[in-house]
Write an enzyme that holds these catalytic residues in place. Structure first.
Site, mmCIF file in Angstrom:
data_model
loop_
_atom_site.group_PDB
_atom_site.id
_atom_site.type_symbol
_atom_site.label_atom_id
_atom_site.label_comp_id
_atom_site.label_asym_id
_atom_site.label_seq_id
_atom_site.Cartn_x
_atom_site.Cartn_y
_atom_site.Cartn_z
ATOM 1 N N SER A 1 31.063 30.558 31.629
ATOM 2 C CA SER A 1 32.101 30.709 32.651
ATOM 3 C C SER A 1 32.075 29.549 33.660
ATOM 4 C CB SER A 1 31.921 32.059 33.349
ATOM 5 O OG SER A 1 32.976 32.336 34.225
ATOM 6 N N LYS B 1 32.798 30.868 27.280
ATOM 7 C CA LYS B 1 33.638 31.863 27.957
ATOM 8 C C LYS B 1 34.684 31.129 28.795
ATOM 9 C CE LYS B 1 33.682 35.682 31.251
ATOM 10 N NZ LYS B 1 34.595 35.055 32.227
ATOM 11 N N ASP C 1 33.790 15.618 30.895
ATOM 12 C CA ASP C 1 35.111 15.030 30.668
ATOM 13 C C ASP C 1 35.360 13.818 31.553
ATOM 14 O OD1 ASP C 1 35.679 16.851 28.743
ATOM 15 O OD2 ASP C 1 37.146 17.998 29.894
#
Length: 565
Positions: A297, A322, A308
Site C-alpha cells: 500500500s 496492493k 520511477d
C-alpha cells in the site's frame, strides 16, 4: 382489505425511503438496477424477519446482520470492511497511532494475558511493568480465560483515568498490585533511527499513520546534523496506511510540484492526482529503500515513486502488490464502511495491484495478473519497469528462510519465555553492539529447552507421510514397508542436532528477544539490523557511488535486477 391495503402502503413508503436514502432517487423514477437493489433488500428484510420469528432457538439479531454484512463484503476484496461502533477505537489507532491506555503490547498465554512489550516512557513502563508479567485482575475483575481483545478493551480508557492491575511476576512469590494512570498513547511510525556508520543513516518506518512524515523529517534532520551523507529507508513489512503520508514522505526527497501518485475509480470524485506541495528537504542525498513481500500500500507508493523518479535504489524482495485505495464512509449508529474506491498509479503510469478481485475464478478464488497483461513502463531516466504485481527491486535479495526449529521455538513463545528468565537473573547487559549470544548463554538456552515441547515437522516429514498414504491407498505399502521404515529413520529430524545446525537462526532471535528486555523496541530493531544481509548490501551500494549512480541511470543493468544470494 383495509389491513392489507395499509400493509402495502407502508411497504411502498419503506421502498420510497430506501430509494431516497440509499440510492438517492424516488419511487417514481428508478432504473432496472435500482429495482434490483430494492427487490433484494426487501427479500433480505422478509428473510430476516421470518428467521427471527420462527427459528427454533433464540437468535441474536445484531450478530446475524453483522455476519450477513461480512459475507456480502467477502465477495469483493479483503480491504472493503464493515467497522461497527465497538471497533472504531481500534480503527482510529490504525490510522492515527493514538489511543487512551497504558502503552503496552499484550498476548494471551494459556488462561491469562501477558505483557509482551511495554513501550518506553509510557504508563506501563513508568509503573514498572515488565515483559513476562501476567495480568491476573483488572480493577478487581478476574481476566482468566478472557481473550486478548477483551483484556485490551479493559486496559483502554480515557486519559487521566486510573486502572488497577494485579500482576503475577515470574520469580516473585507475591502478586504485585499496580495502579496506573492512563495517558493518550501516541505510537510513532518511526520506531528507530540511527547511524549504520559515520556516513550512512538508517530510518525504520513501520506504518503510515497520521503525521509520520514529521517523524521521518525530524529523523533526517537529526541524522544530517550528525554528519550523515546518505540514507537507508527501511520499509520492510510495512503494511501501509494513509496515502497522503506517503506523498509527504516522498516530498522530503523530490522537488515541489512532482506527481507522486494518482487515483482512478468508478466514481469520478475519486480521480485525483497527488503532487508534492512543499519544498523538499534534500533532493540529492543518496537513498536506498529496503522492501519485502510484506511491504504494501502506502509503502509501495513511496517505493514506486522513488524508483520511477530514479531517486533511490530499491533493495530486497518484490513488494506485496496492493494498489487499491480505501475511503471510509459513515453509516448509521456511528459505524463505518471502509470501501475500495480506486486504484493508484505511480509516476511512470503503472498500477502495482497484483491480484484481480473483479474477475474471480469459478471456485470464487482470485488470480494474479497474468503475464500476458503485464505492461512495460519507463522510469524518468528510461529504465524499464513493469506493472501487474508490486514493485520489483533494483537489487533482489533472496528472502531468508527460517529453519523449522526456529519457527517452532518462536510460535511456542520459547524465545520469549527464556528472555523473561534471563532478565530475572541478569540485572543488565552490555550495550546493544557489544551484547552477543555466547556459547555459555546458548548452552543455558538448550538446558532451558530440555523439558519443553517444541516438536515440528519438516517438509521431508510431510512429503514422506503423503507418499506413505498414497502407497497405502494404492496397496503398494506392504511391498515396500521395510524401505519406507528405513527412510523414515533416515529422514527423522533430531532436535538436539538441529539446535546446533541452525544455531545462527536461533541465536539471532534469542539476541533480539533479550536485547528488547533492556533496550525496548528500538533496541530490538537495532539488534535485528546488526547482522542483516539486506542492510549490509544497502551500505555497500551507498558506499560505492559508481555502482549507485549506474543503477539509477540504467547503465549498470537495465533489463533485470541484480540477484544477491
Amino acid at each position: 382489505m383495509k389491513k392489507t391495503f395499509a400493509k402495502g402502503k407502508t411497504k411502498k413508503i419503506i421502498f420510497g425511503i430506501i430509494l431516497t436514502t440509499v440510492i438517492g432517487t424516488t419511487i417514481f423514477s428508478f432504473t432496472n438496477k435500482d429495482f434490483e437493489i430494492v427487490k433484494n433488500l426487501d427479500i433480505f428484510y422478509t428473510l430476516f424477519r421470518e428467521v427471527n420469528l420462527f427459528y427454533v432457538d433464540e437468535t441474536n439479531p445484531e450478530d446475524l446482520v453483522e455476519k450477513s454484512i461480512e459475507g456480502m463484503l467477502e465477495t469483493l476484496d479483503p480491504y472493503t470492511t464493515y467497522i461497527p461502533e465497538s471497533e472504531m477505537d481500534d480503527f482510529k489507532f490504525m490510522t492515527t497511532g493514538k489511543y487512551g491506555g497504558i502503552g503496552a503490547l499484550i498476548r494471551r498465554n494459556e488462561h491469562y494475558t501477558v505483557i509482551t512489550d511495554p513501550y518506553r516512557g509510557f504508563p506501563a513502563d513508568k509503573a514498572g511493568l515488565k515483559a513476562g508479567d501476567v495480568i491476573i485482575e483488572i480493577d478487581g475483575q478476574s481476566i482468566k480465560d478472557k481473550s486478548a481483545d477483551d483484556v485490551s478493551e479493559l486496559l483502554k480508557g480515557n486519559p487521566n483515568t486510573e486502572v488497577k492491575l494485579s500482576i503475577e511476576r515470574p520469580g516473585v512469590k507475591e502478586n504485585l498490585e499496580k495502579t496506573i494512570l492512563r495517558e493518550k498513547i501516541s505510537i510513532s511510525g518511526v520506531p528507530y533511527y540511527g547511524k549504520l556508520n559515520d556516513k550512512i543513516g538508517y530510518i525504520r518506518i513501520s506504518s503510515f499513520t497520521q503525521n509520520v512524515n514529521e517523524d521521518v523529517k525530524n529523523a533526517v534532520i537529526s541524522l544530517k546534523n550528525q554528519g550523515v551523507e546518505s540514507l537507508v529507508l527501511d520499509l520492510r513489512n510495512n503494511p501501509g496506511g494513509l496515502l497522503i503520508e506517503a506523498v509527504e514522505i516522498a516530498n522530503l526527497f523530490v522537488p515541489k510540484g512532482q506527481e507522486i501518485v494518482s487515483t482512478r475509480g468508478k466514481v469520478k470524485q475519486w480521480d485525483n492526482v497527488y503532487k508534492t506541495q512543499n519544498e523538499p528537504l534534500d533532493t540529492t542525498i543518496p537513498l536506498a529503500v529496503l522492501v519485502s513481500r510484506g511491504s504494501a500500500s502506502a509503502s509501495e507508493i513511496v517505493t514506486g515513486a522513488l524508483q520511477d523518479l530514479d531517486r533511490a535504489v530499491i533493495i530486497g524482495q518484490k513488494t506485496f502488490g496492493k494498489g487499491l485505495v480505501q475511503t471510509t464512509r459513515p453509516l448509521s449508529y456511528n459505524a463505518q464502511l471502509k470501501v475500495t474506491t480506486a486504484k493508484y498509479y505511480i509516476p511512470s503510469g503503472r498500477c502495482i495491484q497484483a491480484l484481480d478481485y473483479t474477475h474471480r475464478n469459478e471456485d470464487g478464488s482470485v488470480g494474479y495478473v497474468p503475464d500476458s497483461l503485464i505492461s512495460e513502463f519507463n522510469t524518468k531516466a528510461g529504465r524499464k519497469v513493469y506493472d501487474g504485481g508490486g514493485i520489483a527491486p533494483d537489487i533482489k535479495m533472496e528472502q531468508n528462510q527460517l529453519s523449522n526449529i526456529a519457527i517452532s521455538l518462536y510460535i511456542k513463545n520459547l524465545f520469549f519465555d527464556y528472555g523473561t528468565q534471563y532478565a530475572i537473573n541478569h540485572e543488565s547487559i552490555p550495550s546493544i553492539s557489544e551484547f552477543q549470544i555466547t556459547n555459555e548463554i546458548y548452552d543455558d538456552f538448550k538446558n532451558f529447552l530440555r523439558d519443553k515441547d517444541y516438536d515440528y515437522e519438516t517438509s521431508s516429514d510431510e512429503n514422506l507421510k503423503e507418499l506413505i498414504e498414497s502407497a497405502k491407498r494404492e496397496k503398494y505399502y506392504e511391498k515396500a514397508k521395510e524401505e519406507f521404515e528405513k527412510l523414515e529413520i533416515k529422514l527423522a529430524h533430531d532436535k538436539e542436532k538441529d539446535l546446533e545446525t541452525f544455531q545462527d537462526d536461533i541465536k539471532e532471535y534469542l539476541r533480539e528477544e533479550i536485547v528488547g528486555r533492556y533496550y525496548y523496541q528500538d533496541g530490538r530493531i537495532q539488534a535485528s539490523i546488526d547482522n542483516n544481509e539486506t542492510v549490509f548490501k544497502a551500505v555497500e551500494i551507498l558506499s560505492a557511488s559508481n555502482d549507485y549512480n549506474s543503477i539509477l541511470d540504467g547503465s549498470y543493468n537495465n533489463n533485470s535486477a541484480m540477484v544477491i544470494k
